[in-house]
Design a protein around this motif. Structure first.
Motif, PDB file in Angstrom:
ATOM      1  N   SER A 231      -1.034 -13.963  -1.684  1.00 52.40           N
ATOM      2  CA  SER A 231      -0.976 -12.673  -0.972  1.00 52.40           C
ATOM      3  C   SER A 231       0.279 -12.624   0.048  1.00 52.40           C
ATOM      4  N   LEU A 232       0.414 -13.932   0.657  1.00 55.59           N
ATOM      5  CA  LEU A 232       1.377 -13.634   1.637  1.00 55.59           C
ATOM      6  C   LEU A 232       2.545 -13.807   1.086  1.00 55.59           C
ATOM      7  N   ALA A 233       2.759 -14.189  -0.316  1.00 57.66           N
ATOM      8  CA  ALA A 233       4.117 -14.435  -1.018  1.00 57.66           C
ATOM      9  C   ALA A 233       4.679 -13.309  -1.294  1.00 57.66           C
ATOM     10  N   ARG A 234       3.775 -12.232  -1.767  1.00 53.35           N
ATOM     11  CA  ARG A 234       4.022 -10.884  -1.924  1.00 53.35           C
ATOM     12  C   ARG A 234       4.417 -10.019  -0.610  1.00 53.35           C
ATOM     13  N   ASN A 235       3.465 -10.293   0.383  1.00 54.32           N
ATOM     14  CA  ASN A 235       3.573  -9.312   1.305  1.00 54.32           C
ATOM     15  C   ASN A 235       4.847  -9.926   2.238  1.00 54.32           C
ATOM     16  N   ASN A 236       5.189 -11.245   2.575  1.00 51.91           N
ATOM     17  CA  ASN A 236       6.266 -11.497   3.118  1.00 51.91           C
ATOM     18  C   ASN A 236       7.533 -11.593   2.800  1.00 51.91           C
ATOM     19  N   ALA A 237       7.578 -11.254   1.269  1.00 51.72           N
ATOM     20  CA  ALA A 237       8.898 -11.144   0.713  1.00 51.72           C
ATOM     21  C   ALA A 237       9.825  -9.855   1.171  1.00 51.72           C
ATOM     22  N   TYR A 238       9.029  -9.092   1.781  1.00 51.45           N
ATOM     23  CA  TYR A 238       9.679  -7.562   2.081  1.00 51.45           C
ATOM     24  C   TYR A 238       9.462  -7.486   3.783  1.00 51.45           C
ATOM     25  N   VAL A 239      10.434  -6.469   4.262  1.00 53.53           N
ATOM     26  CA  VAL A 239      10.430  -6.037   5.503  1.00 53.53           C
ATOM     27  C   VAL A 239      10.298  -4.383   5.300  1.00 53.53           C
ATOM     28  N   ALA A 240       9.932  -3.797   6.577  1.00 54.29           N
ATOM     29  CA  ALA A 240       9.746  -2.437   6.594  1.00 54.29           C
ATOM     30  C   ALA A 240      10.902  -1.766   6.117  1.00 54.29           C
ATOM     31  N   GLY A 241      10.666  -0.735   5.011  1.00 58.44           N
ATOM     32  CA  GLY A 241      11.866  -0.042   4.609  1.00 58.44           C
ATOM     33  C   GLY A 241      12.384  -0.353   3.518  1.00 58.44           C
ATOM     34  N   ASP A 242      12.052  -1.623   3.089  1.00 54.53           N
ATOM     35  CA  ASP A 242      12.556  -1.968   1.730  1.00 54.53           C
ATOM     36  C   ASP A 242      11.802  -1.168   0.469  1.00 54.53           C
ATOM     37  N   LEU A 243      12.520  -1.047  -0.520  1.00 53.45           N
ATOM     38  CA  LEU A 243      12.241   0.061  -1.796  1.00 53.45           C
ATOM     39  C   LEU A 243      10.636  -0.338  -2.252  1.00 53.45           C
ATOM     40  N   GLN A 244      10.465  -1.515  -2.332  1.00 54.11           N
ATOM     41  CA  GLN A 244       9.325  -2.036  -2.973  1.00 54.11           C
ATOM     42  C   GLN A 244       8.031  -1.747  -1.919  1.00 54.11           C
ATOM     43  N   VAL A 245       8.337  -1.631  -0.895  1.00 52.95           N
ATOM     44  CA  VAL A 245       7.383  -1.312   0.315  1.00 52.95           C
ATOM     45  C   VAL A 245       7.062   0.204   0.060  1.00 52.95           C
ATOM     46  N   GLN A 246       8.182   0.990   0.073  1.00 52.04           N
ATOM     47  CA  GLN A 246       8.155   2.441  -0.254  1.00 52.04           C
ATOM     48  C   GLN A 246       7.312   2.635  -1.482  1.00 52.04           C
ATOM     49  N   ARG A 247       7.783   1.920  -2.483  1.00 52.13           N
ATOM     50  CA  ARG A 247       6.756   2.210  -3.829  1.00 52.13           C
ATOM     51  C   ARG A 247       5.334   1.947  -3.489  1.00 52.13           C
ATOM     52  N   ALA A 248       5.171   0.770  -2.802  1.00 50.80           N
ATOM     53  CA  ALA A 248       3.749   0.451  -2.238  1.00 50.80           C
ATOM     54  C   ALA A 248       3.009   1.662  -1.549  1.00 50.80           C
ATOM     55  N   LEU A 249       3.742   2.125  -0.536  1.00 46.17           N
ATOM     56  CA  LEU A 249       3.090   3.183   0.065  1.00 46.17           C
ATOM     57  C   LEU A 249       2.848   4.127  -0.493  1.00 46.17           C
ATOM     58  N   THR A 250       3.637   4.685  -1.536  1.00 46.51           N
ATOM     59  CA  THR A 250       3.618   5.794  -2.525  1.00 46.51           C
ATOM     60  C   THR A 250       2.256   5.712  -3.321  1.00 46.51           C
ATOM     61  N   ASP A 251       2.170   4.539  -3.995  1.00 48.24           N
ATOM     62  CA  ASP A 251       1.146   4.098  -4.684  1.00 48.24           C
ATOM     63  C   ASP A 251      -0.140   4.167  -4.155  1.00 48.24           C
ATOM     64  N   GLY A 252      -0.354   3.609  -2.801  1.00 46.95           N
ATOM     65  CA  GLY A 252      -1.218   3.509  -2.002  1.00 46.95           C
ATOM     66  C   GLY A 252      -1.919   5.086  -1.437  1.00 46.95           C
TER      67      GLY A 252
END
Length: 711
Positions: A300-321
């Motif tokens: 879980s942490l490997a995926r979560n800690n791989a990004y910081v706020a504003g990263d494109l993958q985080v934005q995709r995750a927010l859109t999905d959620g």
């Protein structure tokens, strides 16, 4: 063959973690690049004929706005929508109809009020009219009805709307709680009028005069505004919605199967979680705050800690959620088909597809909450804490989003359940793109790790439950009819817009991921690289009905043959959540199965991705050949008797001629006597008999027959 069938275990596949994780990062980058391409608008027109407006700004409506019940004294509250209803005493006006605190200005959303509605029951205290009723007629001749598939247009309303045609309800928004004519909606109202696409199928229209009736309800007694307008035009678009009664009826698959223990089905199906909790701390940590030590925590942490706020993958995750999976996963269809699909959903040109994916597939059977409550495992941010407070989980969503789920169990992931139920059905509707769609569904689930809401086991459990839901729907013959109609609709709309067959259009675009890459990332997320905890090499019991998920990918195979494909492409045993026996959903690699290269061999076995599986089947026919003389001339006679239980097609091919039989019943014969001309006495005449049975099973028998001496 029905029920659960056991097949030999498939060849083992190695599950190493380093390479797949590196691959995952690379593939995620490719998917992010495609997401930008999806912002381009879809090209190419979708309608073949010019629409004719039948309801619009110039249409005269009769309406009731005086707080009286149009069905007063009648047991049927919708009698006012019937064509025979007398509305002569009602007012007349033209759209838009509305009021803003009793005035005609300030409605919002760029709309205007042409006809001001009575608004107040009393101003002090403020009590507004709860509901408004509208009627108009549309005249259509028989020739027009023969040419169109229905009427399509835009309904603008505030706060709820129900539409009737010739007395029958055809659509409604925000009206599920309305049971009386003079009733408030009893929920928060919209800040501006809402816009929806309205589609009226031709089969509810009649030659001559058609009555269209609409009721609008206010949200509450202090609502600040009300609005209604409607525009409709003829259409020959093939996409028409399901009749409401089709969606409302009860289907066998609305009920989950019965668990052997009598408990909730999904709780039982996911029982491998209990074994991990009791016996495998290396996989699943104790359900209490602490340091991350288990594979589940670290994954879980490997995926979560791989990004910081504003990263494109985080934005995709927010859109999905924050969105619905069937909508946010449009990019799975590729750079051209994705925008077409997205826009068709928004424009109301996929009503059947949307109705199923947006809720009907999961209604009644899709409840994962009992399993969450039964396992009651704390979420990562609860057990491991946020980095802002010295913990381990990066918070990317709002604090309210995390706090709202603090006391909701982590296993299984509900979002992932939705994503795989919708994504798996979408993959079966478009099997040409199944690897990409399923890989995107896996990203949808993986994004719950990115945001810190879930662990890998939660996502794996959500996949198992979601794909089981999709299977239940495909295994239900009555519901399967709806899925097949949605598939026809979706394929027609996509092909009409892209200008060619789905497979061709898919080749001519930038894919979400190349097929081999999609299969690799999907495969990695089946286990997240966790070490095995159980027996290796165990025979698989393909879950009952799972073969129905391959119906569209392999329409010519039998159910048993599809089960062979699932078994041949499945994971080896022993991974987390894998439990021997019925419902071995953890082992199914549906992406690999749907993309498999399958050949039906002459002996009834299959070759799946180069490996022969299954057992040789009994022969389809018994063949007899003979040579004889008739009136001094040589003949070769060939007889094939159907010794199977089903109907077979038989081809008799000889050096003296050929004959085909399309349908030879069980026990019946295919027979032909061929005259031999131009062949020397004593020479061989080749004879080949080919029988084809259900599921493309074939049998070929080749013989030589010697030409007789005839006098």
């Amino acid at each position: 063959m029905t029920g659960t069938t056991t097949y030999p275990a498939p060849r083992p596949r190695d599950r190493r973690t380093t390479a797949p994780l590196a691959l995952l990062a690379a593939l995620t980058t490719l998917a992010l690049l495609l997401a930008a391409a999806l912002q381009a608008p879809a090209a190419r027109a979708a309608e073949a004929s010019t629409p004719t407006e039948v309801v619009g700004a110039g249409t005269t409506w009769r309406y009731l706005d005086d707080n009286t019940d149009p069905a007063a004294g009648n047991a049927d509250r919708t009698v006012w929508a019937d064509p025979a209803f007398d509305d002569a005493a009602w007012k007349t006006g033209r759209p838009g109809f509305g009021a803003v605190n009793g005035t005609a200005s300030g409605i919002g959303g760029g709309h205007t009020i042409t006809t001001l509605l009575d608004y107040w029951i009393t101003q002090t205290p403020k009590v507004v009219v709860p509901a408004y009723f509208f009627r108009t007629t549309v005249t259509l001749d028989e020739a027009t009805l023969d040419e169109i598939t229905g009427l399509r247009g835009t309904l603008v309303y505030d706060d709820s709307a129900t539409v009737y045609v010739n007395g029958e309800r055809v659509a409604g928004w925000g009206d599920s709680m309305i049971t009386r004519n003079l009733q408030y909606q009893d929920k928060a109202g919209a800040t501006a009028p809402l816009r929806e696409t309205l589609v009226i199928p031709a089969d509810v229209l009649v030659p001559g005069e058609n009555t269209i009736a609409v009721e609008i309800h206010q949200c509450n007694e202090t609502s600040s505004d009300v609005y209604f307008s409607l525009a409709l035009s003829t259409t020959d678009d093939p996409s028409m919605p399901f009749p409401q009664d089709v969606l409302d009826r009860t289907y066998a698959s609305d009920a989950a199967p019965s668990a052997p223990t009598g408990q909730d089905w999904f709780t039982w199906m996911l029982r491998g979680f209990a074994d991990l909790r009791a016996n495998h701390p290396e996989i699943l940590s104790p359900n209490e705050p602490g340091q991350p030590t288990s594979a589940n925590d670290l994954g879980s942490l490997a995926r979560n800690n791989a990004y910081v706020a504003g990263d494109l993958q985080v934005q995709r995750a927010l859109t999905d959620g924050r969105g619905s999976a069937y909508e946010t996963m449009a990019d799975a269809l590729g750079s051209e088909l994705g925008p077409i699909y997205r826009d068709a959903l928004a424009d109301g040109r996929l009503p059947k597809t949307k109705a199923l994916l947006s809720g009907r597939v999961e209604r009644s059977v899709g409840n994962h909450e009992p399993a969450k409550a039964a396992y009651d495992y704390k979420r990562p941010f609860v057990r491991l804490g946020f980095t802002s407070a010295g913990g381990h989980v990066n918070a990317f969503e709002t604090s309210g989003s995390y706090e709202g789920l603090r006391n909701n169990g982590s296993f299984p992931s509900g979002h992932t359940n939705h994503g795989y139920a919708q994504g798996t059905v979408l993959a079966t509707l478009l099997p040409e793109l199944a690897p990409q769609i399923l890989a995107r569904a896996s990203e949808y689930g993986d994004n719950r790790l990115v945001l810190g809401f879930h662990y890998p086991l939660d996502v794996m459990g959500g996949r198992m439950a979601g794909q089981n839901i999709a299977q239940l729907r495909w295994s239900d013959p009555a519901f399967r009819v709806l899925l097949e109609q949605a598939r026809t609709e979706l394929v027609t709309v996509l092909e009409r817009a892209c200008g060619d067959e789905i497979a061709v259009c898919a080749e001519d675009q930038v894919p979400y991921l190349a097929t081999d890459q999609a299969l690799a990332v999907y495969d990695q997320r089946l286990t997240y690289g966790f070490p095995r905890v159980g027996e290796v090499g165990r025979e698989i019991q393909v879950p009952a009905g799972a073969e129905d998920l391959l119906r569209t990918a392999f329409p010519d195979l039998t159910g048993d043959q599809r089960r062979l494909v699932l078994a041949a492409t499945a994971l080896d045993s022993g991974y987390a959540l894998d439990v021997a026996g019925a419902a071995e959903w953890q082992r199914l690699d549906l992406a690999a199965a749907m993309a498999a290269d399958v050949v039906v061999n002459a002996d009834g076995t299959l070759t799946v991705d180069g490996e022969v599986v299954g057992e040789p089947t009994a022969p389809l026919v018994e063949v007899e050949t003979s040579a004889r003389c008739l009136a001094g001339a040589p003949y070769v006679a060939v007889r094939a008797r159907n010794v199977s239980d089903g109907v077979v097609a038989v081809a008799l091919v000889t050096g003296a001629g050929e004959k085909t039989f399309a349908a030879v019943a069980a026990g019946a014969h295919a027979y032909q006597s061929f005259a031999v001309r131009g062949v020397e006495t004593g020479a061989d005449v080749p004879v080949t008999v080919t029988a084809t049975g259900p599921g493309r099973a074939t049998q070929e028998v080749a013989r030589d027959v010697v030409v007789p001496v005839c006098t």
